[in-house]
Design an enzyme around this catalytic site. Structure first.
Site, mmCIF file in Angstrom:
data_model
loop_
_atom_site.group_PDB
_atom_site.id
_atom_site.type_symbol
_atom_site.label_atom_id
_atom_site.label_comp_id
_atom_site.label_asym_id
_atom_site.label_seq_id
_atom_site.Cartn_x
_atom_site.Cartn_y
_atom_site.Cartn_z
ATOM 1 N N LYS A 287 -9.931 -0.206 -2.517
ATOM 2 C CA LYS A 287 -10.010 -1.222 -1.458
ATOM 3 C C LYS A 287 -10.996 -0.743 -0.397
ATOM 4 C CE LYS A 287 -5.690 -0.569 -0.876
ATOM 5 N NZ LYS A 287 -4.328 -0.503 -0.308
ATOM 6 N N GLN B 10 -7.830 -8.124 16.329
ATOM 7 C CA GLN B 10 -7.811 -8.177 14.870
ATOM 8 C C GLN B 10 -6.392 -8.311 14.332
ATOM 9 O OE1 GLN B 10 -10.138 -4.567 13.942
ATOM 10 N NE2 GLN B 10 -11.676 -5.927 13.102
ATOM 11 N N ASP C 148 -14.490 13.236 3.673
ATOM 12 C CA ASP C 148 -14.501 12.765 2.291
ATOM 13 C C ASP C 148 -14.395 13.932 1.317
ATOM 14 O OD1 ASP C 148 -14.715 10.160 3.158
ATOM 15 O OD2 ASP C 148 -16.906 10.093 2.979
ATOM 16 N N ASP D 197 -0.212 4.985 1.205
ATOM 17 C CA ASP D 197 -0.443 5.919 2.303
ATOM 18 C C ASP D 197 -0.260 5.240 3.653
ATOM 19 O OD1 ASP D 197 -1.349 8.312 0.762
ATOM 20 O OD2 ASP D 197 -2.870 6.876 0.085
ATOM 21 N N THR E 44 -2.631 0.841 -4.399
ATOM 22 C CA THR E 44 -3.058 1.961 -3.569
ATOM 23 C C THR E 44 -4.407 2.502 -4.025
ATOM 24 O OG1 THR E 44 -2.511 4.216 -2.875
ATOM 25 C CG2 THR E 44 -1.712 3.525 -5.025
ATOM 26 N N ASN E 45 -5.133 3.088 -3.094
ATOM 27 C CA ASN E 45 -6.407 3.739 -3.414
ATOM 28 C C ASN E 45 -6.204 5.144 -3.975
ATOM 29 O OD1 ASN E 45 -7.766 1.509 -2.544
ATOM 30 N ND2 ASN E 45 -8.636 2.436 -0.711
ATOM 31 N N LYS F 157 -4.424 17.143 -0.544
ATOM 32 C CA LYS F 157 -3.306 16.506 -1.229
ATOM 33 C C LYS F 157 -2.418 17.534 -1.925
ATOM 34 C CE LYS F 157 -5.887 12.228 -1.849
ATOM 35 N NZ LYS F 157 -6.527 11.293 -2.798
ATOM 36 N N ASP G 157 -1.397 -0.630 6.089
ATOM 37 C CA ASP G 157 -1.631 -0.060 7.412
ATOM 38 C C ASP G 157 -3.079 -0.158 7.849
ATOM 39 O OD1 ASP G 157 -3.009 3.013 7.235
ATOM 40 O OD2 ASP G 157 -2.233 2.170 5.389
ATOM 41 N N ASP H 196 0.862 -1.171 0.000
ATOM 42 C CA ASP H 196 0.000 0.000 0.000
ATOM 43 C C ASP H 196 0.905 1.228 0.000
ATOM 44 O OD1 ASP H 196 -2.312 1.594 0.278
ATOM 45 O OD2 ASP H 196 -2.029 1.671 2.440
#
Length: 574
Positions: A266, A428, A180, A30, A224-225, A189, A325, A28
C-alpha cells in the site's frame, strides 16, 4: 437508564455509518492490530538508524543523541530546501516552524515563508505515520548538531565544512534511506520478535472482536504491507491460543480471518497493485505464477491489487470497512480509489482527549477572547477611521493562551490543532476517515446494528442565525412585488388544478418540477436499492412535505393564472 461509554472506549464520527450495512471488515496490522509500545519501539528504531548513519560517514558524536518522545509529532511537513519542520493548518498556513530544536518567531518565519504560507509540492515531505516519529526527531537532532558545532558553518540550505557541503535535502535523504535500510535488513523486526512483549501491546479483546464480527455474518480480512514471516510472529503472539502445556496450538491465528494478504505494498495496492501469489504457510515461500482462483480461508496471499481482490471476494466498495493507522496509505487511498468505508486508528487520541479535558478552561478562554474581539468591533463600519486599542491587547492574550495550551500537549503542541486552528492532519481525518478511535478494539463496545451518526456541522453563515432575530432583507431573485410564500403556493395549487395548458395534439406538458413524494436526499444511505424499504409511512411524507419551502417558477404561475382568467371570461361571455 442512560449510559455513556468511557472516553477511551468511544468511536468518533465524521460521516454517518451503519454497521449492519458492512459485509467485510478489513484490518491493517502494524499500529492497528499490533500496537507498538511507545517509546520503547521508537527508541529501538532510533538507535538502529543512528548506527546506519554512522556507517554512511556521519560523525561518531551522534551516538550521544537520546530519543525524546515529547518532541516528535506526526502530521508535520518537512521542507527539504530549508531544513525546517512545519506544522501547517488545513489551508497551508504555517502554524509553527522548527529548525533543529530552534522554534522560529513570526519575523523569522516571514523571512523564509512570505505570508506564512506554503504549498504542498515536491520539496515537502509529509510525515503521515507513527513509524515516522524516530525519523522526525533524528532529523531535528542532526540539524541542531550541524548548526551548533563550530566545525560546521550553516548556510541557508545546508551546512558547509571545509570544501564539503551537506544540504538539508541530503540529510533528509540519508535519514529516509537509513530508515528503509533498517526495515529491509529485518534487524529491527528480528529484535522485536525476540522480545515481543517488550515492544507490542497485547489486548485480550482483539480475538473477541474478530470472532463477534464473523458471528454476525460479516467476513474479516487482514491486509498488511509486512512480510509473512513477520506477520506470522506478531499475529501468533496476539491471537494464537495454546493448550495448557503452552506448546500445542489449540487455535491458529489464521482462523480469525476469512482472507489474509501480506506484502500488499500500500498505497500501490489501491492503484495498479502487484502480482497476486499464494504463500505456503509452512515454508513462507511463494508458489510459482499468478493466483487467479477464489481466495480461500486459512490460505495466505502476497501482493495483489484492490481491484482484483475485490472481485475475488465479491465486495462492492461501501460494504467494506477498512481499519488502519496510516492516514495516506490506508485511509485516503482506500477512500479515493474504492470508496471503502474507513476507520482510522489514532493511538495518540487518548492523550489528546485527556489534555483537552484537563485544560478545557484554556480553550474556553480562547473562545471568550475571540468573541470579545467581535463584540468590540461590532459597532464599527467603513466610516470608522480607528479601531479600539484593546484589540491588540486581546490578540496578545490569545497568543499566550494558545502557547500555554499547546505546551500541555507536547513541545510541538496538539496533533489536531494549534489554539483554535485545526492542523492539516485534522483536516485529512475529517475528510477521509468516516470514523476514528484510539484503538480498533473500541468496536467491541458497539452493537453490530449501531448507526454512527455524524454531528450536524454548521457553516459560519448558519452558525450566526438567531431564530429570534428578524431578517429584513430580500432574497436573491425576488422583487418587492413578490407574494408571500403561502399565497404564492395557494395560487400555484389553484391554477395547476383548474387548468393545464394543452397543445394542439392534446398532449399536456410539465411546466415545473413537482415536490417529491418520498425522501430523495439521504446522505446516510449506503445500501442497495433492493435492500431499502419499498415505501415510507405516507403520513410522515406529508408531514415532511408540509415543511418544504419550494417555490415554483413565478413566471409560469402567472402565465397559468392569466390563462385561467381568460378562459373564465371566455366561458362567461358564452
Amino acid at each position: 437508564m442512560k449510559t455513556k461509554r468511557e472516553p477511551g472506549h468511544r468511536i468518533f464520527v465524521n460521516r454517518s455509518l451503519q454497521l449492519d450495512r458492512i459485509k467485510f471488515y478489513g484490518f491493517d496490522m502494524d499500529y492497528t492490530l499490533a500496537l507498538y509500545k511507545s517509546p520503547e519501539f521508537e527508541e529501538l528504531t532510533f538507535q538502529q538508524v543512528l548506527e546506519t548513519l554512522i556507517e554512511l560517514g556521519y560523525p561518531e558524536q551522534i551516538r550521544q543523541f537520546v530519543y525524546d518522545r515529547a518532541f516528535p509529532l506526526r502530521g508535520l511537513w518537512y521542507d527539504k530546501f530549508y531544513g525546517n519542520l512545519l506544522k501547517v493548518d488545513s489551508y497551508g498556513n504555517i502554524l509553527t516552524v522548527v529548525h533543529g530544536f530552534k522554534f522560529l518567531n513570526g519575523h523569522e518565519v516571514r523571512q523564509i515563508y512570505p505570508n506564512k504560507y506554503i504549498t504542498l509540492d515536491d520539496r515537502i515531505y509529509v510525515f503521515y505515520t507513527l513509524f515516522n516519529l524516530p525519523e522526525i526527531y533524528l532529523i531535528a537532532c542532526l540539524i541542531d548538531y550541524f548548526s551548533s558545532v563550530a566545525t560546521y558553518v550553516e548556510d541557508r540550505t545546508g551546512v558547509i565544512y571545509g570544501e564539503n557541503i551537506l544540504s538539508f535535502r541530503a540529510i533528509f535523504n540519508d535519514v529516509r534511506n537509513s530508515i528503509d535500510r533498517v526495515h529491509q535488513r529485518d534487524k529491527l523486526k528480528e529484535t522485536v520478535c525476540e522480545n515481543i512483549d517488550k515492544y507490542v501491546h497485547k489486548n485480550d479483546q482483539l480475538p473477541v472482536l474478530l470472532d463477534r464480527i464473523r458471528s454476525h455474518n460479516a467476513k474479516t480480512f487482514l491486509l498488511t504491507n509486512s512480510e509473512y514471516w513477520y506477520t506470522d510472529k506478531l499475529m501468533t503472539y496476539l491471537l494464537t491460543i495454546y493448550d495448557d502445556d503452552s506448546k500445542t496450538i489449540k487455535r491458529d491465528w489464521k482462523s480469525y480471518f476469512d482472507y489474509i494478504l501480506v506484502d500488499a505494498q500500500k498505497p500501490l495496492f489501491f492503484a495498479e497493485g502487484t502480482t497476486l501469489r499464494i504463500i505456503d504457510p509452512n515454508t513462507g515461500s511463494m508458489k510459482l505464477g499468478s493466483y487467479a482462483g477464489q481466495l480461500q480461508q486459512n490460505e495466505v496471499y502476497s501482493g495483489g491489487s484492490c481491484e482484483v481482490v475485490s472481485k475475488l471476494i465479491g465486495s462492492m466498495g461501501k460494504d467494506v470497512l477498512y481499519v488502519g493507522d496510516h492516514i495516506f496509505g490506508d485511509i485516503i487511498k482506500s477512500k479515493k480509489q474504492k470508496a471503502w468505508r474507513t476507520m482510522l486508528v489514532v493511538p495518540e487520541l487518548n492523550h489528546e482527549l485527556k489534555v483537552f479535558h484537563d485544560k478545557r478552561e484554556l480553550f474556553n478562554t480562547l473562545e471568550t477572547l475571540d468573541t470579545s474581539i467581535s463584540e468590540l468591533l461590532r459597532s464599527f463600519d467603513m466610516t470608522s477611521n480607528q479601531g479600539p486599542d484593546a484589540v491588540n491587547k486581546i490578540k496578545h492574550k490569545i497568543q499566550e493562551c494558545t502557547h500555554e495550551l499547546d505546551m500541555n500537549f507536547g513541545l510541538l503542541g496538539s496533533l489536531f490543532r494549534t489554539g483554535s486552528r485545526q492542523t492539516h492532519f485534522a483536516s485529512q481525518v475529517t475528510r477521509y476517515a468516516d470514523i476514528y478511535a484510539s484503538t480498533v478494539v473500541n468496536l467491541v463496545y458497539y452493537p453490530f446494528f449501531y448507526f454512527f451518526r455524524a454531528v450536524p456541522q454548521l457553516m459560519p453563515h448558519e452558525s450566526t442565525v438567531d431564530p429570534e432575530e428578524p431578517m429584513d432583507f430580500k432574497s436573491w431573485g425576488e422583487d418587492n412585488e413578490s407574494l408571500p410564500f403561502d399565497r404564492r403556493r395557494s395560487t400555484f395549487a389553484q391554477s395547476s388544478s383548474s387548468s393545464t395548458p394543452h397543445l394542439a395534439h392534446k398532449l399536456s406538458i410539465q411546466t415545473h418540477p413537482d415536490l417529491p413524494l418520498h425522501v430523495t436526499h439521504d446522505h446516510d444511505d449506503d445500501g442497495d436499492e433492493d435492500e431499502d424499504s419499498a415505501a415510507a409511512d405516507p403520513d410522515t411524507d406529508i408531514e415532511l412535505r408540509s415543511r418544504i419551502t419550494y417555490t415554483p417558477p413565478k413566471r409560469k404561475i402567472e402565465q397559468i393564472a392569466n390563462g385561467n382568467a381568460e378562459k373564465k371570461e371566455e366561458n362567461t361571455s358564452k
